[in-house]
Write a protein that holds these residues in place. Structure first.
Motif, mmCIF file in Angstrom:
data_model
loop_
_atom_site.group_PDB
_atom_site.id
_atom_site.type_symbol
_atom_site.label_atom_id
_atom_site.label_comp_id
_atom_site.label_asym_id
_atom_site.label_seq_id
_atom_site.Cartn_x
_atom_site.Cartn_y
_atom_site.Cartn_z
ATOM 1 N N ASP A 16 -9.232 -1.170 6.707
ATOM 2 C CA ASP A 16 -8.850 -1.799 5.443
ATOM 3 C C ASP A 16 -7.420 -2.334 5.509
ATOM 4 O O ASP A 16 -6.455 -1.607 5.306
ATOM 5 N N ASN A 17 -7.294 -3.647 5.789
ATOM 6 C CA ASN A 17 -5.956 -4.250 5.792
ATOM 7 C C ASN A 17 -5.710 -5.120 4.563
ATOM 8 O O ASN A 17 -4.708 -5.819 4.472
ATOM 9 N N GLN A 18 -6.663 -5.111 3.636
ATOM 10 C CA GLN A 18 -6.529 -5.761 2.331
ATOM 11 C C GLN A 18 -6.351 -7.280 2.414
ATOM 12 O O GLN A 18 -5.768 -7.892 1.528
ATOM 13 N N VAL A 19 -6.887 -7.867 3.486
ATOM 14 C CA VAL A 19 -6.814 -9.319 3.656
ATOM 15 C C VAL A 19 -7.857 -9.730 4.688
ATOM 16 O O VAL A 19 -8.291 -8.918 5.505
ATOM 17 N N TYR A 20 -8.286 -10.997 4.642
ATOM 18 C CA TYR A 20 -9.116 -11.542 5.716
ATOM 19 C C TYR A 20 -8.167 -11.979 6.838
ATOM 20 O O TYR A 20 -7.489 -13.001 6.715
ATOM 21 N N GLY A 21 -8.122 -11.231 7.925
ATOM 22 C CA GLY A 21 -7.190 -11.534 9.005
ATOM 23 C C GLY A 21 -7.728 -12.535 10.005
ATOM 24 O O GLY A 21 -7.039 -13.476 10.390
ATOM 25 N N LEU A 22 -8.976 -12.362 10.432
ATOM 26 C CA LEU A 22 -9.526 -13.211 11.484
ATOM 27 C C LEU A 22 -9.601 -14.668 11.055
ATOM 28 O O LEU A 22 -9.400 -15.577 11.854
ATOM 29 N N LYS A 53 -7.539 -16.071 9.059
ATOM 30 C CA LYS A 53 -6.167 -16.528 8.855
ATOM 31 C C LYS A 53 -5.621 -16.336 7.447
ATOM 32 O O LYS A 53 -4.858 -17.155 6.944
ATOM 33 N N GLY A 54 -5.996 -15.220 6.795
ATOM 34 C CA GLY A 54 -5.238 -14.782 5.636
ATOM 35 C C GLY A 54 -5.718 -15.186 4.268
ATOM 36 O O GLY A 54 -4.950 -15.744 3.473
ATOM 37 N N GLN A 55 -6.980 -14.893 3.936
ATOM 38 C CA GLN A 55 -7.477 -15.130 2.578
ATOM 39 C C GLN A 55 -7.577 -13.802 1.826
ATOM 40 O O GLN A 55 -7.596 -12.730 2.422
ATOM 41 N N THR A 56 -7.663 -13.892 0.506
ATOM 42 C CA THR A 56 -7.796 -12.706 -0.326
ATOM 43 C C THR A 56 -9.131 -12.019 -0.066
ATOM 44 O O THR A 56 -10.167 -12.676 0.031
ATOM 45 N N SER A 57 -9.113 -10.704 0.028
ATOM 46 C CA SER A 57 -10.331 -9.927 0.240
ATOM 47 C C SER A 57 -10.624 -9.107 -1.008
ATOM 48 O O SER A 57 -9.791 -9.019 -1.920
ATOM 49 N N LYS A 94 -3.816 -17.944 0.879
ATOM 50 C CA LYS A 94 -4.263 -19.335 0.892
ATOM 51 C C LYS A 94 -5.326 -19.609 -0.161
ATOM 52 O O LYS A 94 -5.465 -20.742 -0.640
ATOM 53 N N THR A 95 -6.104 -18.598 -0.508
ATOM 54 C CA THR A 95 -7.153 -18.786 -1.514
ATOM 55 C C THR A 95 -6.686 -18.401 -2.913
ATOM 56 O O THR A 95 -7.383 -18.687 -3.882
ATOM 57 N N THR A 96 -5.553 -17.740 -3.009
ATOM 58 C CA THR A 96 -4.981 -17.383 -4.320
ATOM 59 C C THR A 96 -3.491 -17.731 -4.320
ATOM 60 O O THR A 96 -2.622 -16.857 -4.360
ATOM 61 N N PRO A 97 -3.158 -19.026 -4.284
ATOM 62 C CA PRO A 97 -1.745 -19.435 -4.198
ATOM 63 C C PRO A 97 -0.926 -19.045 -5.425
ATOM 64 O O PRO A 97 0.298 -18.932 -5.338
ATOM 65 N N ASP A 98 -1.603 -18.822 -6.551
ATOM 66 C CA ASP A 98 -0.909 -18.394 -7.765
ATOM 67 C C ASP A 98 -0.986 -16.888 -7.963
ATOM 68 O O ASP A 98 -0.613 -16.372 -9.032
ATOM 69 N N GLY A 99 -1.476 -16.192 -6.969
ATOM 70 C CA GLY A 99 -1.602 -14.738 -7.062
ATOM 71 C C GLY A 99 -3.038 -14.334 -7.375
ATOM 72 O O GLY A 99 -3.722 -14.972 -8.178
#
Length: 288
Positions: free
Chosen positions: A119-125, A127-131, A141-146
């Motif tokens: 559990d790293n709390q992000v999509y790493g492979l 390249k960094g989207q909200t999980s 990148k998928t939640t630029p406003d948080g």
């Protein structure tokens, strides 16, 4: 005497330097060595994601499967090979998004499987989207406003689904992690372990410093915790915002699926002429 190195092949992991997944691999190998398991008696199934690359780095049987589908693969193999030590590795995106439906039914089924969620709390492979495990307000990148959503409370959900073993660990705290994984593999039934692991490349919110400040050890906050009490387990998770490491719940009299629903033990390995250990060595030569 077995060494943790005996359970790793010669492929060099390509996780980012500083990734907590290295620590989890070391812990799995250390537990296998403590148990003295033969390599051919271990099966490690993984899905898709940074976590799931581990299937190619361990010296045992296994399969790197499809996104969210590691548990269906593992359950089929376990039904036909009941004596195999079955470990499933998956990430929070793999487990709690596309694979959530499979996870709930696998937990409910209570097969004798150890399920480790990195559990790293992000999509790493990718390249960094909200999980589903990302904190509220997390900018990606998928939640630029948080991130507007609250993170999924996975251990409480596993309890509600009927998990007979629920635990959490921290990839940097190897001593606790090894102890938790060893207790998980000793448990008769489905063992769910959520392992917090920092993603040093794409998660700059839940850093090592953040984990060190927010995670608490069970012995520090609840030294008298009774893991056989589901009510106590829910209370502990509520009081710690589910940021506690250790064995949270364990049903001592758990009866695994294979002991309830009889099925023919196919053991495909027995249908070849070579002994299983010799066949295993032949299959793995290219990785040694």
């Amino acid at each position: 005497m077995a060494s943790p190195r005996d359970y790793k092949n010669t492929i060099v992991p390509n996780w980012c330097p500083g990734c907590g997944d290295y620590g989890i691999q070391n812990a799995i190998s250390a537990v296998c060595a403590k148990k003295g398991w033969a390599n051919e008696d271990i099966t490690l199934i993984s899905g898709i994601g940074c976590s799931s690359r581990i299937g190619g780095y361990q010296y045992c049987y296994g399969a790197h499967t499809t996104h969210g589908r590691a548990l269906p693969f593992a359950q089929g193999i376990k039904c036909a090979n009941k004596d195999q030590h079955m470990i499933v590795c998956s990430g929070d995106g793999d487990s709690y998004a596309i694979g959530l439906g499979h996870a709930m039914h696998a937990i409910k089924r209570n097969m004798d499987i150890t399920y480790l969620v990195f559990d790293n709390q992000v999509y790493g492979l990718t390249k960094g989207q909200t999980s589903p495990a990302s904190d509220k307000g997390f900018v990606t990148k998928t939640t630029p406003d948080g991130n507007p959503l609250t993170p999924l409370d996975a251990p409480a959900m596993a309890l509600a689904a009927g998990a007979t073993f629920v635990a959490q660990a921290y990839a940097i705290d190897s001593k606790t992690m090894i102890n938790v994984i060893e207790r998980a593999v000793d448990h008769k039934g489905f063992s769910y372990v959520n392992i917090f692991t920092p993603c040093v490349t794409f998660n700059h919110l839940n850093t090592v410093q953040w984990y060190n400040e927010h995670l608490v050890k069970m012995e520090d906050v609840a030294p008298d915790h009774d893991p056989s009490s589901k009510a106590a387990a829910y209370r502990l998770l509520g009081e710690t915002n589910s940021l506690v490491t250790g064995v949270i719940y364990e049903e001592k009299d758990s009866v695994a699926f294979g002991d309830i629903v009889p099925s023919k033990d196919v053991r495909l390995i027995d249908h070849v002429e070579k002994p299983s250990a010799e066949l295993f060595e032949d299959l793995c030569k290219e990785f040694r």
